[in-house]
Design an enzyme around this catalytic site. Structure first.
Site, PDB file in Angstrom:
ATOM      1  N   SER A 109      78.548  -1.207 -52.589  1.00  0.00           N
ATOM      2  CA  SER A 109      78.414  -2.635 -52.308  1.00  0.00           C
ATOM      3  C   SER A 109      76.983  -3.104 -52.583  1.00  0.00           C
ATOM      4  CB  SER A 109      78.769  -2.897 -50.839  1.00  0.00           C
ATOM      5  OG  SER A 109      78.672  -4.273 -50.544  1.00  0.00           O
ATOM      6  N   THR A 114      79.909  -7.238 -59.973  1.00  0.00           N
ATOM      7  CA  THR A 114      80.466  -8.523 -60.415  1.00  0.00           C
ATOM      8  C   THR A 114      79.568  -9.170 -61.460  1.00  0.00           C
ATOM      9  OG1 THR A 114      81.566  -8.846 -58.285  1.00  0.00           O
ATOM     10  CG2 THR A 114      81.207 -10.799 -59.638  1.00  0.00           C
ATOM     11  N   ASN A 161      74.683  -7.885 -49.137  1.00  0.00           N
ATOM     12  CA  ASN A 161      74.791  -8.666 -50.366  1.00  0.00           C
ATOM     13  C   ASN A 161      75.161 -10.097 -50.017  1.00  0.00           C
ATOM     14  OD1 ASN A 161      75.314  -9.664 -52.913  1.00  0.00           O
ATOM     15  ND2 ASN A 161      76.876  -8.166 -53.439  1.00  0.00           N
ATOM     16  N   SER A 165      81.742  -9.548 -53.400  1.00  0.00           N
ATOM     17  CA  SER A 165      83.168  -9.744 -53.673  1.00  0.00           C
ATOM     18  C   SER A 165      83.963  -9.050 -52.573  1.00  0.00           C
ATOM     19  CB  SER A 165      83.553  -9.140 -55.030  1.00  0.00           C
ATOM     20  OG  SER A 165      82.890  -9.799 -56.076  1.00  0.00           O
TER      21      SER A 165
END
Length: 588
Positions: A109, A114, A161, A165
């Protein structure tokens, strides 16, 4: 001696963990985020945009060297590691070799997966435009503009983050690939390969985030974007909304984070609105979509308490919030109240009305909110696919027998938080499967090839995670036991944990500690040990919505809610009727 820094770590004298990490760090501090091992590109997130390595000149450099200027029998020049090399190789593999391509982007993560997918998509679009007449520019724009839409509804701020996502997606870029013989006849070494459209498949949306999040995190971006949109627009959605902010909604709450990736929520709202318009969601359709989002937020404001006349029953104690929700939905307050506090049970030919206690009624409300948002998300993905798929949007679709595919898989990274729940188990299980594929494709395939060729190869040491996969998906693994617990009367989380510990007591990768609570267990994953809290595992894996809530949804004047929830329920019922397997399928 001095450390040797290598672009390709295959060239390192020693492929130890220390040597690999030192090599990556040495390049990272020099703003060189890309390294490789053979054909695999390793990207270290620089957490900033490096203009030079993503310049138009650099895009063309990789496209020309690896696609357009490749000579038969001549090895392409060795270029510095870059994700552009991956996209260029995928494009050439499709255009020249005529083989569908797949690009897997994995990592923990916050690693930048992405963003990497967006860079690859943009580069593939740029490569194809330099080799076509540009007639598909409108389609390319819609394909690229679909990314911020999925981010708005499926991304959220986590402790690691700001734009994480919270779902997985598999994007299939569809290309109209020219026949190699036709291209050769016309004197083209590389057949034209035009981006004709795309399709997106999503899965594993983190539904628990819809109804709550950790204090330092946020819910899905779209909630904050709507609340920071212009007052006039908010009033057009709902007269009560114009003066409300995140603190007005219990699912949302206060946040100190109002800027994500350099944009305020209000600025990002405009970007989202423009992107929605690109895929045909504007005007009344946009209003219906956003009102559905507001309904989800308002559901969180309902409060429940015991019925004064019978403590085993419940009542809604926030009459004002109930009236507001009923007005938003276009449903009477009595219908909403009954759907949330009473459960209809069918036993043979008999139908019973069973009152819910306050805790169960609150859970019912949260389940309703999660199901509505899930259907909003799925509806949005369907609309994006309708606006971008080649079959419906490419002018020459009728002349194409089969589109070439470049698939892009963007999946959650491995997660280990202070408290790890059902969602983290699903995410880490997925990453275990990807790790298994990685080791199989890279190490075992090389070993098999050497053995087939009769070449002596020293033993390759790598992490074999088959024991972890067997613990999770085996006959006596977590999924099987959890599914059995879901169908067992009064199945519960503590019993689930007790059973997996008893049935797998000799499995080394299952962590059992005396100080564990009844709902706690641990797994030694390939990326490290993770302790899980199994609270609500059984409830989350049930993945069903009661008939009472569906009946209430069908009465809603918001077509997105009334139509989509009914459609999803019918689809699930049809799927279950066709299934011949015993028990439940895992809701992972």
């Amino acid at each position: 001696g001095n450390m040797m820094e290598m672009e390709d770590m295959v060239d390192l004298p020693s492929l130890t963990e220390a040597a690999i990490l030192a090599n990556l760090m040495a390049r990272h501090v020099k703003d060189m985020p890309y390294t490789k091992i053979g054909d695999i590109v390793i990207a270290m997130n620089p957490f900033k945009w490096l203009k030079d390595i993503y310049s138009e000149e650099n895009r063309e450099r990789y496209a020309n060297a690896l696609v357009w200027d490749v000579k038969p029998g001549v090895t392409p020049p060795r270029l510095p590691p870059h994700v552009y090399a991956t996209s260029s190789s995928a494009f050439r593999g499709l255009a020249v070799d005529g083989v569908d391509q797949s690009i897997l982007v994995s990592g923990e993560s916050g690693a930048g997966k992405t963003e990497t997918v967006k860079i690859v998509m943009s580069h593939l679009a740029a490569i194809q435009s330099s080799g076509s007449d540009g007639g598909s520019s409108g389609i390319v724009k819609r394909v690229l503009d679909s990314n911020p839409l999925l981010e708005a509804f499926g991304n959220a701020k986590t402790v690691r983050n700001d734009n994480s996502s919270r779902f997985g997606k598999y994007i299939q870029l569809e290309f109209d690939v020219e026949d190699a013989t036709s291209a050769s006849f016309k004197g083209r070494a590389v057949p034209t390969c035009t981006l004709a459209g795309s399709r997106c498949e999503t899965y594993l949306l983190e539904k628990s985030r819809i109804v709550g999040h950790e204090p330092e995190e946020r819910g899905y971006h779209i909630f904050y974007q709507v609340l920071d949109s212009p007052k006039e627009y908010k009033a057009s959605l709902w007269s009560e909304l114009s003066d409300l902010d995140g603190t007005s909604f219990k699912y949302i709450g206060h946040t100190d984070t109002t800027v994500i990736e350099g944009r305020t929520d209000g600025e990002t709202w405009q970007r989202t609105s423009d992107a929605l318009s690109t895929v045909g969601i504007a005007g009344d359709t946009l209003s219906i979509l956003m009102r559905a989002v507001v309904i989800v937020m308002q559901l969180g404001n309902l409060t429940f308490g015991p019925d004064p006349t019978n403590e085993d029953n419940s009542i809604i104690t926030s009459d004002d919030e109930l009236a507001k929700l009923a007005g938003l939905m276009g449903v009477s307050s009595d219908d909403v109240k009954a759907a949330l506090t009473i459960r209809t049970v069918v036993a043979g030919k008999e139908v019973y009305k069973v009152p819910l206690n306050a805790t169960d009624a609150k859970d019912s409300c949260d389940a309703f909110a999660k199901e509505i948002y899930q259907q909003i998300f799925d509806w949005l993905v369907t609309k994006i696919n309708e606006a971008t798929c080649a079959e419906l949007n490419y002018a020459e679709a009728s002349e194409v027998s089969e589109f070439g595919i470049v698939g892009l898989l963007d999946i959650f990274g491995f997660e280990s938080f202070k408290i790890n729940r059902f969602e983290q188990l699903c995410i880490n299980y997925t990453n275990e499967k990807l790790q298994r594929k990685y080791t199989t494709d890279i190490f075992q395939s090389v070993q098999d090839e050497y053995e087939y060729e009769g070449i002596e190869l020293c033993d390759l040491a790598y992490e074999d995670n088959s024991d972890v996969l067997n613990l999770i998906e085996g006959r006596m693994g977590l999924i099987a036991v959890l599914n059995e617990e879901c169908v067992r009367p009064r199945g519960n989380d503590s019993a689930f944990v007790s059973k997996i510990k008893t049935m797998n007591k000799d499995v080394d990768c299952l962590i059992q500690e005396k100080l564990h609570r009844p709902t706690e267990f641990g797994i030694n994953h390939y990326a490290g040990p993770v302790k899980y809290d199994a609270s609500f595992f059984v409830k989350k894996n049930m993945d069903s919505i009661p008939r009472d809530l569906l009946d209430c949804a069908e009465k809603c004047t918001n077509n997105l809610i009334s139509v989509e929830l009914k459609r999803a329920a019918e689809a699930k019922e049809s799927s279950e009727q066709k299934s011949t397997g015993r028990g439940r399928k895992a809701a992972m």
